[in-house]
Design an enzyme around this catalytic site. Structure first.
Site, short mmCIF file in Angstrom:
data_model
loop_
_atom_site.label_atom_id
_atom_site.label_comp_id
_atom_site.label_asym_id
_atom_site.label_seq_id
_atom_site.Cartn_x
_atom_site.Cartn_y
_atom_site.Cartn_z
N ASP A 6 -5.10 -8.17 -3.25
CA ASP A 6 -5.36 -7.95 -1.83
C ASP A 6 -6.66 -8.60 -1.36
OD1 ASP A 6 -5.28 -7.04 0.76
OD2 ASP A 6 -5.33 -4.92 0.28
N HIS B 52 0.83 -1.22 0.00
CA HIS B 52 0.00 0.00 0.00
C HIS B 52 0.86 1.27 0.00
CE1 HIS B 52 -3.42 -2.58 0.46
NE2 HIS B 52 -3.06 -2.96 1.68
#
Length: 454
Positions: free
Chosen positions: A327, A276
């Site tokens: 993810d 991220h």
């Protein structure tokens, strides 16, 4: 032909109507897959298929690398789209699903999820794995039963895996694990390392490490996880600055950002990937780039959870290699992840063309495989694993494009639905849009997810 010191002979020849070779699209390419599952030769200028060659029409790319996955999050799709909320309310729903997992149910779900990935052209997944123990925290008879279920699920679905066994020891800075988190925790980093050391790599599986986040591993124990990975020259991943709340809590507890805290304890470096990297300071970006720590962007999840848009262009310019992951599996489509990274930056900057299509495909292939400990993968060249995927150039999304602009077509128009073939180790896993081992992937997903809701 010599490959890594061994004499190899072609076991199968594939004729690629068009192939992306990293910098351009080449028509008429013959690819020889050797008996050892690697590419023996790549020959260009082959206008017609050689006798006996398997014909792959469309655009063939190296196999895609999904550098960040939580397989059980696939069970959340649609359920977490009801109403509003934040990352933290989403997390509460996730915990409820995690509580229902067993080694058997996790194998069934992960096999179906990894089969969905194969259908999307993914040949290698980085599984960020932290559901280690039974509910309440008691170890299974085999303390790695859950990790082994994931490794076997990848084999059953025909793809490669890097199991990123995750240290997850606390609920927050100085807080004991919550009841939901007990099954994630080994108690200490030393106990985590002892358990993780019992996991063994195999042909399709590598073993790496992960620090769940700076809030989930006490500061004094970060170095233990980093040293474990360093000793094995293994990949080390970490959720980093996904949420501003984590940054604020880290500043309050330690007087520095999460990136600075990781740097202080030897976590950053070329085998480390921050996942991220959304809310960073200028100093954070300089630290990540200066240590060549990688960045895995997960745009479809980051937008789904309203996390924000990470500074991907600045990170790459500073020296941080970019990879991509799906993810939470709001969708499983690495082409969409690549497209979203560019389009997010366009929205933020109001300018176009931050990455070329070639650069975006590199993030989805070579850079992703490197982040997962396979720097030899993600290329159509002799010596690389014979892992590749073919995208249709005649679907409603891709028809009419000029073949030499196949990279642009793949990134900016195609989707996972356009994948026609996926080959891993020289053998078909997906043929003509159908999985060759898991005959009905939708039914497998539906039954595995329903079992977790029972």
């Amino acid at each position: 032909m010599q490959v890594k010191g061994h004499v190899v002979t072609a076991e199968k020849t594939y004729w690629l109507e068009h192939a992306w070779l990293g910098t351009h699209v080449e028509p008429g390419v013959a690819l020889d897959a050797a008996a050892d599952g690697r590419i023996a030769a790549v020959r260009t200028g082959v206008e017609t298929p050689p006798p006996g060659a398997e014909i792959l029409r469309g655009l063939t790319l190296p196999g895609l690398a999904n550098a960040h996955s939580h397989a059980f999050h696939r069970a959340l799709r649609s359920t977490v789209q009801v109403g509003s909320g934040t990352f933290w309310t989403w997390r509460d729903v996730m915990y409820k699903v995690a509580q229902n997992l067993t080694p058997d149910s996790y194998f069934a779900l992960a096999r179906a999820v990894y089969a969905e990935m194969a259908l999307a052209g993914i040949t290698n997944v980085g599984e960020f794995h932290y559901v280690h123990h039974a509910p309440g925290g008691a170890p299974y008879a085999d303390p790695n039963a859950m990790g082994e279920a994931l490794i076997e699920a990848a084999a059953a679905a025909g793809i490669r895996i890097t199991l990123l066994d995750t240290a997850y020891l606390s609920a927050g800075f100085g807080e004991a694990p919550s009841p939901h988190q007990l099954r994630f925790s080994d108690g200490t980093a030393e106990a985590w390392a002892e358990r993780a050391s019992a996991l063994k790599p195999r042909e399709h599986a590598l073993i790496g490490a992960a620090i769940h986040s700076v809030r989930a591993v006490p500061t004094a124990q970060l170095a233990t996880v980093a040293a474990w990975a360093q000793e094995r020259r293994a990949p080390l991943h970490v959720h980093l600055s996904e949420q501003t709340a984590e940054n604020d809590a880290c500043q309050a507890a330690h007087g520095r950002t999460p990136t600075q805290l990781l740097a202080d304890h030897g976590v950053l470096g070329p085998r480390t990937t921050g996942v991220h990297n959304t809310h960073l300071t200028d100093a954070d970006i300089a630290l990540l780039g200066g240590t060549t720590t990688g960045t895995c962007m997960c745009p479809t999840t980051e937008r789904d959870l309203a996390d924000g848009i990470g500074p991907a262009t600045r990170l790459q310019q500073a020296g941080s290699p970019l990879s991509l992951g799906s993810d939470s599996h709001a969708v499983i489509d690495l082409l969409e992840e690549a497209r979203a990274m560019e389009l997010n930056e366009r929205l933020r900057s109001r300018t176009r063309g931050h990455w070329t299509a070639n650069a975006l495909l590199s993030a989805a292939t070579a850079e992703g495989h490197a982040a997962l400990g396979r720097p030899d993968a993600g290329r159509l060249e002799a010596g690389a694993p014979a892992d590749f995927t073919t995208i249709a150039l005649d679907s409603v999304r891709t028809a009419g494009a000029v073949p030499r602009l196949g990279a642009e077509t793949a990134v900016f128009a195609a989707s996972a639905a356009d994948v026609r073939h996926t080959v891993v180790g020289g053998r078909h896993v997906v043929r003509d849009g159908a999985h060759t081992v898991v005959p009905d992937v939708p039914s497998a997903l539906a039954s595995a997810i329903a079992a977790l809701r029972a």
